[in-house]
Design an enzyme around this catalytic site. Structure first.
Site, PDB file in Angstrom:
ATOM      1  CB  SER A  79      51.149  18.148  34.563  1.00 45.84           C
ATOM      2  OG  SER A  79      51.078  17.592  34.772  1.00 45.84           O
TER       3      SER A  79
ATOM      4  CG  ASN B 258      40.121  11.271  36.146  1.00 42.69           C
ATOM      5  OD1 ASN B 258      41.188  11.938  36.232  1.00 42.69           O
ATOM      6  ND2 ASN B 258      39.397  11.071  36.049  1.00 42.69           N
TER       7      ASN B 258
ATOM      8  CB  THR C 296      40.436  59.410  59.484  1.00 38.28           C
ATOM      9  OG1 THR C 296      40.139  60.754  60.133  1.00 38.28           O
ATOM     10  CG2 THR C 296      40.308  58.516  61.305  1.00 38.28           C
ATOM     11  CG  HIS C 297      39.470  60.812  55.894  1.00 42.82           C
ATOM     12  ND1 HIS C 297      38.595  60.461  54.617  1.00 42.82           N
ATOM     13  CD2 HIS C 297      38.755  61.154  56.735  1.00 42.82           C
ATOM     14  CE1 HIS C 297      37.075  60.645  55.515  1.00 42.82           C
ATOM     15  NE2 HIS C 297      37.601  60.558  56.651  1.00 42.82           N
TER      16      HIS C 297
ATOM     17  CB  SER D 134      69.597  54.779  44.114  1.00 42.29           C
ATOM     18  OG  SER D 134      70.223  55.557  42.702  1.00 42.29           O
TER      19      SER D 134
ATOM     20  CE  LYS E 296      65.577  57.062  47.430  1.00 41.27           C
ATOM     21  NZ  LYS E 296      64.967  56.918  45.438  1.00 41.27           N
TER      22      LYS E 296
ATOM     23  CG  ASN F  58      66.065  53.048  46.948  1.00 41.58           C
ATOM     24  OD1 ASN F  58      65.194  54.268  47.726  1.00 41.58           O
ATOM     25  ND2 ASN F  58      66.126  53.014  46.126  1.00 41.58           N
TER      26      ASN F  58
ATOM     27  CD  GLU G 262      60.087  50.087  47.460  1.00 44.62           C
ATOM     28  OE1 GLU G 262      58.855  50.712  46.625  1.00 44.62           O
ATOM     29  OE2 GLU G 262      60.935  50.193  47.244  1.00 44.62           O
TER      30      GLU G 262
ATOM     31  CE1 TYR H   8      41.420  15.917  36.581  1.00 37.87           C
ATOM     32  CE2 TYR H   8      41.736  14.760  34.058  1.00 37.87           C
ATOM     33  CZ  TYR H   8      42.000  15.657  34.637  1.00 37.87           C
ATOM     34  OH  TYR H   8      43.300  15.956  35.064  1.00 37.87           O
TER      35      TYR H   8
ATOM     36  CD  GLN I 230      48.182  18.702  33.062  1.00 41.76           C
ATOM     37  OE1 GLN I 230      47.981  17.044  33.126  1.00 41.76           O
ATOM     38  NE2 GLN I 230      48.181  19.187  32.225  1.00 41.76           N
TER      39      GLN I 230
HETATM   40  N1  ARG Z   1      47.525  15.443  35.622  1.00 37.16           N
HETATM   41  C1  ARG Z   1      46.307  15.362  35.478  1.00 37.16           C
HETATM   42  C2  ARG Z   1      46.308  16.546  36.556  1.00 37.16           C
HETATM   43  O1  ARG Z   1      46.571  17.501  36.309  1.00 37.16           O
HETATM   44  C3  ARG Z   1      45.960  14.247  36.752  1.00 37.16           C
HETATM   45  C4  ARG Z   1      44.509  13.429  36.180  1.00 37.16           C
HETATM   46  C5  ARG Z   1      44.446  13.111  34.553  1.00 37.16           C
HETATM   47  N2  ARG Z   1      43.563  12.734  34.468  1.00 37.16           N
HETATM   48  C6  ARG Z   1      42.932  11.951  33.352  1.00 37.16           C
HETATM   49  N3  ARG Z   1      42.360  11.608  32.971  1.00 37.16           N
HETATM   50  N4  ARG Z   1      44.751  12.407  31.505  1.00 37.16           N
HETATM   51  O2  ARG Z   1      44.802  16.705  36.197  1.00 37.16           O
END
Ligand code: ARG
Length: 459
Positions: free
Chosen positions: A24, A111, A156-157, A278, A284, A286, A291, A318, A323
């Site tokens: 991650s 965790n 309204t509407h 455009s 144009k 825009n 948007e 957990y 993650q």
């Molecule tokens: N990268 C993990 C997360 O975002 C951290 C926690 C990982 N904990 C574990 N027991 N593998 O949740």
């Protein structure tokens, strides 16, 4: 080779795809400041309760501050093999300072670490978005004061209904944004408890001081249940749901800006700074920014939906599914940060075409309600009857292709014999506006006071 952080019982390393799906750090490196802050608080606490000596604490503090510098300078190597930002920083710390670095993870788990870092990050995000929301409210209130007496059609509407003022319309969004702010404040208050020290899921046997780390990190108190602490992500969901509502509000305002800027409406123009051309149609101009802000609700509500779906079936405590909590939150925060800034820019930039708005404000017999009210007030006609009489007068004007004010007194008296010339006083857009003095109504005086009150409150 096995993972240096947790590979003791592993004989060999993971498959390449295992590393890839597990990592991650590509997105959670954004948490590095929070991670270092959390580690510093944890280390100080470990020292206080006797689990780290003076030297070890000093080494950890120095090491973490050097790592922060490395990251800032772009010299830090983020390794997917080390999964996440937490293990990347911890491994680097041990690399730099040796033994002391390896003691940092005492009485802590990733965790509770990630739950803490993420709360800190969301808290910062909320503070930033609250500031931006106030700035946008200030811009809206400033323009509202400027145009507190400028007539525009109220719909309204999407049919012309009754005249309102442009300032009144803008202040409607200030009210919405103020509720959005209270939702963010509320989410902030509820998330402001510290999970650190819950360890993996069950707490720890070490004599830690959770109040100390909580205070150090600006939390109001430690969380009360270790299982809940490491598995809860409703603080993130509450944040995303608040952002979804706010994005919905910004989307409505964007839609109005898009409509107002179109030729058939012609209510406002946006300058070169907030429009695009455009590639084929040379004429144009825009309203792309509006948007795009209108569209951001799609991402943000999608982010909320993504995370609540991830969480809905997870058993305590957990699981790695959690993650997947981060990218939606990062994405929604970025989208909202951009949207608020772009909307603020457009509100400051837009130029109302007051003549056009005044013209449309009087279209569609928009003062018919004023006529009916006059019959009630002056002739004591019951409102339902007045509504009917007015309807007949509207029908007559429609047939004659004229406005209500262009009907002669005689024509009116043919429908209701007691009508007298005083009726003509209430048929203009301006008189209609001036009469709407009920609390929260659109009378220019009201709007002026409201705009001033908001500006005072917003500072
Ligand atoms: N990268 C993990 C997360 O975002 C951290 C926690 C990982 N904990 C574990 N027991 N593998 O949740």
């Amino acid at each position: 080779t096995a993972n240096p952080q947790w590979g003791g019982r592993f004989a060999s390393g993971p498959a390449a795809i295992m590393t890839e799906i597990n990592a991650s750090v590509g997105f959670d490196k954004i948490l590095w400041r929070q991670d270092i802050k959390g580690s510093l608080a944890h280390a100080a606490m470990l020292h206080k309760v006797g689990l780290l000596n003076e030297t070890e604490l000093a080494e950890i503090q120095q090491g973490l501050s050097d790592i922060a510098q490395e990251i800032i300078n772009g010299d830090f190597t983020f390794s997917p093999a080390l999964e996440d930002i937490h293990m990347n920083i911890e491994a680097r710390l041990s690399e730099r300072i040796g033994e002391a670095g390896k003691r940092l993870h005492t009485a802590r788990s990733r965790n509770d670490q990630v739950a803490t870092d993420f709360r800190l990050w969301v808290r910062d995000a909320i503070d930033g978005l609250l500031d931006q929301t106030s700035a946008l409210m200030r811009s809206l209130a400033t323009r509202a004061l400027e145009y507190h007496a400028t007539p525009m059609p109220g719909f309204t509407h999407l049919q012309v209904a009754q005249p309102v003022t442009f300032g009144h319309h803008l202040l409607a969004y200030v009210e919405m944004l103020s509720r959005d702010s209270t939702r963010l404040h509320d989410a902030r208050q509820r998330l402001n408890e510290c999970p650190l020290g819950s360890a993996a899921l069950a707490g720890t046997s070490f004599p830690i001081d959770r109040k100390m780390t909580a205070t150090e990190l600006g939390f109001d108190r430690p969380t009360a249940n270790s299982l809940d602490s490491v598995s809860d992500r409703d603080f993130a969901l509450e944040f995303l749901s608040a952002l979804s509502l706010q994005a919905m509000h910004l989307s409505r305002l964007s839609e109005e800006i898009v409509m107002w800027a179109s030729a058939p409406f012609g209510f406002i123009t946006l300058s070169d700074a907030f429009t695009t051309g455009s590639s084929i149609m040379p004429q144009k101009r825009n309203p792309d920014a509006a948007e795009l802000v209108r569209a951001k609700i799609g991402r943000i509500l999608g982010d909320f939906t993504a995370l609540i779906t991830v969480m809905k079936g997870l058993p305590l405590a957990y699981a790695k599914d959690s993650q997947e909590d981060k990218e939606p939150v990062f994405d929604a925060t970025e989208a909202m940060t951009l949207s608020l800034a772009a909307m603020d820019g457009m509100i400051r930039d837009l130029k109302p075409n007051e003549a056009r708005m005044r013209e449309v404000a009087g279209m569609g017999f928009s003062t018919a309600t004023d006529l009916a009210d006059w019959l009630v007030r002056e002739l004591r006609v019951p409102f339902r009857t007045a509504h009917h009489v007015t309807g007949r007068l509207v029908g007559l004007a429609e047939k004659k292709k004229c406005d209500l004010a262009d009907l002669s007194l005689q024509e009116m008296q043919d429908v209701e014999p007691n009508i007298h010339a005083g009726i003509f006083d209430v048929l203009t857009v301006e008189s209609s506006l001036a009469s709407r003095t009920s609390f929260g109504g659109t009378a220019p005086k009201n709007v002026q006071h409201q705009a001033q009150a908001w500006l005072e409150k917003l500072g």
